[in-house]
Scaffold this motif. Structure first.
Motif, short mmCIF file in Angstrom:
data_model
loop_
_atom_site.label_atom_id
_atom_site.label_comp_id
_atom_site.label_asym_id
_atom_site.label_seq_id
_atom_site.Cartn_x
_atom_site.Cartn_y
_atom_site.Cartn_z
N HIS A 13 0.83 -1.20 0.00
CA HIS A 13 0.00 0.00 0.00
C HIS A 13 0.87 1.25 0.00
CE1 HIS A 13 -3.51 -2.56 0.95
NE2 HIS A 13 -2.66 -3.21 1.73
N THR A 58 1.65 3.52 -2.26
CA THR A 58 1.10 4.73 -2.87
C THR A 58 0.13 5.44 -1.94
OG1 THR A 58 1.36 3.80 -5.09
CG2 THR A 58 -0.14 5.67 -4.85
N GLU A 59 -0.79 4.66 -1.34
CA GLU A 59 -1.79 5.25 -0.46
C GLU A 59 -1.16 5.79 0.82
OE1 GLU A 59 -1.81 2.27 -1.84
OE2 GLU A 59 -3.84 1.58 -2.33
N ALA A 68 1.96 6.81 1.26
CA ALA A 68 2.77 7.99 0.96
C ALA A 68 1.90 9.20 0.66
CB ALA A 68 3.69 7.70 -0.22
N ALA A 69 0.73 8.97 0.09
CA ALA A 69 -0.13 10.09 -0.29
C ALA A 69 -0.86 10.70 0.90
CB ALA A 69 -1.16 9.61 -1.33
N GLN A 91 9.52 -0.38 -6.59
CA GLN A 91 8.89 0.92 -6.40
C GLN A 91 9.24 1.45 -5.01
OE1 GLN A 91 4.61 0.92 -6.55
NE2 GLN A 91 4.43 3.03 -5.85
N ALA A 107 8.79 4.57 -2.09
CA ALA A 107 7.92 5.66 -1.65
C ALA A 107 8.51 6.32 -0.42
CB ALA A 107 6.52 5.13 -1.34
#
Length: 440
Positions: free
Chosen positions: A302, A304-305, A307-308, A346, A348
């Protein structure tokens, strides 16, 4: 004087990992539940993922049983209490029946619980009888009573005939189990979390349908459970300890990214006086509490979520600046690092309260029972992770491996943050567990 109790019980073991234990235990739990029986399921050893599935199948919380991490006295107490409320107790083993010290076989022998042994029949015919005979003879020397042996994942009627032809007549062979549909998908740490499996209840129902007419689906004979004769080790709270966390509000991260939590850990914190609230680092914007617990899980899935969610990052930084404790285990610790790289490469930017970065690996990087010795006492737990981390922080101590007592996972104490790869079992040392959430 408290009386002994009697309740049907089975220990479901196997000759190795990957033999289909969790699927069969889940199918049995759902089958007996559909018959109107109250089913209590336990899992041998440290595990978070299998119990999620088994709780859905049985409709009741699933707790660990382990002679080292939990302790024999508390295991005995758990089983005795379960025997007073259940019509059937099922215990799923870990790895092979005789693996580990103490092993699942040691647990079954200690409490006089008969064993159902599963053997994956793929790639075997008559030889399965030899494996079964070996399990029986080896187990007899250790005082194990076998309720039955089943050949799992049998491909066809002809395959079943080959297995039966090699089965010694003196063995309690319960017959074949067909290859069930792919009920429980898995990933790098084991099974997929129950909340992520589509139509899980329908899958469990289908598995129960497929085993309901088999010999292993019948109700076993009752076992004798005697009342506990001694306090359950460190779980017996002194009067002063019951108020150790009185008035403290502890926020516990719990969502798809952070879900590796022993139910008893939560119960203990409440018994110590804490008020528990739950939050999602994936979805929530802020958190207000006296202390925070970031348990293990799958932050790498998770990235992306996580980090956002910059609002949560700001909230955690504000919490730390105020000097309020944060306790982080495994995936929770990775979340606090500056960066984390997943299996696909990837990367983050994450919370940045701990200097350093984490990297997911293609192979297991840490495994085994360990304890953490702190000034207040010794907490027991385990390590299981597929990541490594680089940090300039110097550990304040190291875990102690169960076997040999060699140094294990590093334990960090950075300002109000306490963190390690260890998943700790709080009831093993309640007062020490309380200190993790208190200002030092």
């Amino acid at each position: 004087m408290t009386a002994e109790r009697h309740c049907p019980a089975l220990f479901i073991g196997a000759c190795a990992s990957g033999q289909g234990k969790t699927t069969i235990v889940a199918a049995l739990a759902r089958h007996h539940r559909r018959q109107g029986r109250r089913v209590r399921v336990f899992k041998t050893g440290p595990d978070f993922l299998d119990p999620m599935i088994l709780e859905r199948a049985s409709g009741a919380p699933v707790e660990p049983l382990d002679l080292w991490m939990v302790g024999e006295a508390l295991c005995r107490r758990k089983l005795y209490e379960a025997s007073g409320e259940a019509d059937l107790i099922l215990i799923e083993g870990a790895m092979g029946l005789f693996d580990g010290a103490p092993s699942g076989a040691d647990l079954a022998a200690a409490f006089g619980i008969p064993v159902l042994a599963l053997i994956d029949a793929r790639g075997m015919g008559q030889t399965l009888g030899a494996v079964a005979m070996g399990l029986m003879h080896y187990g007899a020397a250790k005082g194990i009573e076998f309720w039955g042996i089943s050949a799992n994942r049998v491909a066809s009627a002809r395959h079943a005939e080959m297995i039966a032809a090699g089965m010694p007549p003196e063995l309690p062979y319960l017959g074949p189990i067909p290859r069930l549909e792919a009920v429980l998908p898995s990933r790098h740490l084991g099974l997929v979390q129950a909340a992520e499996i589509p139509e899980l209840d329908a899958r469990l129902a289908a598995a129960a349908d497929q085993i309901q007419d088999l010999a292993l689906a019948r109700l076993p004979e009752p076992c004798r459970f005697v009342p506990p004769t001694q306090p359950a080790g460190g779980t017996t709270l002194l009067p002063a300890e019951t108020k150790a966390l009185q008035g403290l509000r502890i926020a516990v991260a719990r969502d798809l990214a952070f879900a590796f939590i022993y139910p008893e850990n939560l119960k203990l914190l409440q018994a110590l006086g804490a008020e528990l609230i739950f939050f999602s680092p994936l979805a929530d914007q802020c958190i207000e509490a006296d202390a925070i617990w970031l348990p293990g899980g799958y932050p790498e899935l998770h990235l992306t979520e996580l980090a956002a969610n910059r609002a949560m990052k700001q909230s955690l930084h504000a919490h730390a600046r105020a000097g309020r404790p944060i306790y982080a285990e495994c995936g929770g610790m990775l979340y606090l690092l500056e960066r984390l790289t997943d299996h696909q490469g990837q990367t983050a930017e994450l919370i940045g309260l701990l200097p350093g970065e984490g990297q997911m690996q293609g192979r297991l990087a840490g495994l085994g029972m360990q304890s953490l010795v702190l000034p207040q006492g010794e907490l027991r737990g385990h390590s299981f992770h597929h990541s490594t981390m680089r940090t300039p922080l110097a550990p304040v101590s190291f875990g102690r491996r169960q076997a040999g007592g060699q140094p294990g996972e590093p334990f960090y104490h950075c300002g109000p943050i306490r963190a390690s790869y260890l998943h700790l079992y709080f009831p093993s040392a309640p007062r020490t567990a309380a200190e993790l959430f208190m200002v030092s």
